[in-house]
Design a protein around this motif. Structure first.
Motif, PDB file in Angstrom:
ATOM      1  N   THR A   1     -56.061  26.138  50.607  1.00 54.42           N
ATOM      2  CA  THR A   1     -57.483  25.364  50.600  1.00 54.42           C
ATOM      3  C   THR A   1     -57.280  24.493  52.071  1.00 54.42           C
ATOM      4  O   THR A   1     -58.153  24.529  52.776  1.00 54.42           O
TER       5      THR A   1
ATOM      6  N   ALA B   1     -59.739  25.136  55.133  1.00 55.56           N
ATOM      7  CA  ALA B   1     -60.401  23.806  55.665  1.00 55.56           C
ATOM      8  C   ALA B   1     -60.355  23.493  57.104  1.00 55.56           C
ATOM      9  O   ALA B   1     -61.181  22.961  57.650  1.00 55.56           O
TER      10      ALA B   1
ATOM     11  N   ARG C   1     -62.881  25.431  59.034  1.00 57.73           N
ATOM     12  CA  ARG C   1     -64.044  25.126  58.403  1.00 57.73           C
ATOM     13  C   ARG C   1     -64.696  26.250  57.550  1.00 57.73           C
ATOM     14  O   ARG C   1     -65.919  26.357  57.363  1.00 57.73           O
TER      15      ARG C   1
ATOM     16  N   LEU D   1     -63.666  26.270  54.548  1.00 54.11           N
ATOM     17  CA  LEU D   1     -64.039  25.349  53.475  1.00 54.11           C
ATOM     18  C   LEU D   1     -64.503  23.992  53.886  1.00 54.11           C
ATOM     19  O   LEU D   1     -64.071  23.773  55.240  1.00 54.11           O
TER      20      LEU D   1
ATOM     21  N   GLY E   1     -64.505  20.580  55.660  1.00 49.56           N
ATOM     22  CA  GLY E   1     -63.308  19.938  56.410  1.00 49.56           C
ATOM     23  C   GLY E   1     -62.775  19.034  56.113  1.00 49.56           C
ATOM     24  O   GLY E   1     -61.582  18.525  56.477  1.00 49.56           O
TER      25      GLY E   1
ATOM     26  N   LEU F   1     -61.486  18.620  53.448  1.00 48.97           N
ATOM     27  CA  LEU F   1     -60.220  18.980  52.627  1.00 48.97           C
ATOM     28  C   LEU F   1     -58.817  19.294  53.576  1.00 48.97           C
ATOM     29  O   LEU F   1     -57.904  19.431  53.056  1.00 48.97           O
TER      30      LEU F   1
ATOM     31  N   ALA G   1     -57.314  18.391  49.322  1.00 44.45           N
ATOM     32  CA  ALA G   1     -57.057  19.624  48.664  1.00 44.45           C
ATOM     33  C   ALA G   1     -56.624  19.875  47.472  1.00 44.45           C
ATOM     34  O   ALA G   1     -57.027  20.701  46.645  1.00 44.45           O
TER      35      ALA G   1
END
Length: 405
Positions: free
Chosen positions: A291, A295, A298, A300, A302, A304, A317
């Motif tokens: 994760t 992240a 990006r 997921l 950002g 995280l 995360a």
């Protein structure tokens, strides 16, 4: 960009790999696999799953040594095959392993207090997330203790079952022919038990001397687990037979009971909870790192991507993963989660092998691994295949239509 500290030795990496795998197969996946394949078919399926896992491990180790950072195949796919392949690998891993976390948490509750399995599962997620947030060295240290207890319990079951359970060759080598389809389905389910070695690769940014450590740790952990699983499979089948194993919610407890030691059943139940706790501890850490990697790019949110300045862990995360797992615990079913997780993770490893095919050197092993992953994925139970590919399609849609980074 914040970086994670390299603190894990080869021993730490092997221990985390063992903690990620030991227990999942015998305590969770053996029963549904026996239902699909029977006795002889179960042993064949176990060897087949181990072979595919070995191919995947070889590809993972080569790639992890080349790209020693958090994220595993999410990183390898991006670097070797392009952004979309990497995204699908990361998306499938996070989705499948989050479902695995829920299944493992529910297993802990089912063994310790069946009448209150879900509250126990939630408590386990909270406690283990707190341990992971304390730092990766604490994760490795806790996993070492869990692996020690697990090996002691599994050794006790093997010795008691073999010595007093009257195992017979007729039960082990059951003559009922499950057919190729049943064996392949069982192998796909049993692959769930081997997938933990990926945790070594996903922790690549925190391993010392990754070019040497990861290629050593991955095959060593996998070989040890395969040997242990084969011994326990033979003993369990020899004592219970395939039909009783297939219907048993706690097969190792039944082994010691059948061997005339019912007083050990609760010891085995506690040992099962300890083993699965080790799996869950490493799972939460591994999903959190993937994760984090997504992240950072990006893929997921950002937010995280934060790394705690003192403890050097992806705290946001891991908290997000824990929150989703707690939600799934209230809705999930263990056996469905196994099939769903196996499907998405086999796709993840198919991308691993495809990435390894782009490297120089011998390509036979990654080619066999790629074919093996695809075959096992599509021969899983239909509901698992449909759910897995639906989630992957949803991820593909998000990749296509997500806001510009």
């Amino acid at each position: 960009m914040s970086e994670l500290a390299r603190r894990l030795t080869t021993t730490d990496a092997v221990v985390i790999g063992l903690g990620s795998m030991l227990g999942a197969g015998i305590f969770v996946a053996f029963a549904p696999a026996a239902a699909e394949a029977g006795g002889r078919g179960l042993l064949i399926a176990l060897v087949l799953a181990g072979f595919v896992a070995f191919c995947n491990a070889n590809s993972s180790a080569r790639l992890a040594a080349l790209y020693p950072e958090s994220g595993g195949t999410y990183v390898y796919g991006r670097e070797r095959l392009g952004d979309f392949a990497g995204f699908i690998a990361g998306w499938g891993f996070v989705a499948g392993k989050t479902a695995s976390c829920a299944a493992m948490a529910l297993t802990i509750g089912a063994y310790l207090w069946p009448a209150h399995a879900r509250p126990i599962a939630v408590a386990a997620v909270v406690v283990l997330t707190a341990i992971n947030l304390g730092g990766i060295q604490k994760t490795a240290r806790a996993t070492r203790w869990l692996v020690t207890v697990t090996l002691a319990v599994l050794g006790t079951v093997a010795v008691v079952g073999a010595a007093a359970g009257h195992p017979t060759a007729a039960r082990i080598w059951d003559a009922d022919d499950a057919g190729a389809r049943g064996i392949l389905t069982a192998a796909g389910l049993l692959f769930f038990a081997f997938a933990g070695y990926a945790r070594i690769a996903t922790l690549g940014e925190e391993v010392r001397d990754p070019e040497r450590t990861i290629p050593r740790a991955v095959p060593l952990a996998l070989s040890l687990v395969l040997a242990i699983y084969l011994v326990l499979a033979v003993v369990t089948l020899g004592v219970l037979g395939p039909e009783r194993l297939a219907s048993s919610p706690a097969p190792l407890a039944d082994v010691v009971s059948a061997a005339g030691a019912p007083g050990l059943a609760w010891v085995v139940r506690i040992g099962a909870a300890v083993a699965v706790t080790g799996v869950l501890l490493a799972l939460v850490a591994g999903v959190g790192r993937t994760t984090l990697a997504m992240a950072r790019r990006r893929d997921l949110p950002g937010a995280l991507a934060a790394v705690h300045p003192t403890r050097q862990v992806p705290h946001r995360a891991e908290l997000a993963v824990a929150a989703v797992v707690i939600v799934l615990v209230s809705l999930g079913d263990i056996r469905d989660a196994i099939g769903f997780s196996s499907c998405t993770v086999l796709v993840y490893y198919a991308i691993t092998n495809a990435s390894a095919l782009t490297l120089r050197g011998l390509r036979v092993v990654p080619a066999l691994g790629l074919v093996g992953c695809v075959v096992l994925a599509v021969t899983l139970p239909l509901s698992s295949v449909l759910a897995g590919f639906a989630v992957l399609l949803a991820g593909a849609a998000w990749f296509r239509f997500r806001p510009q980074r």
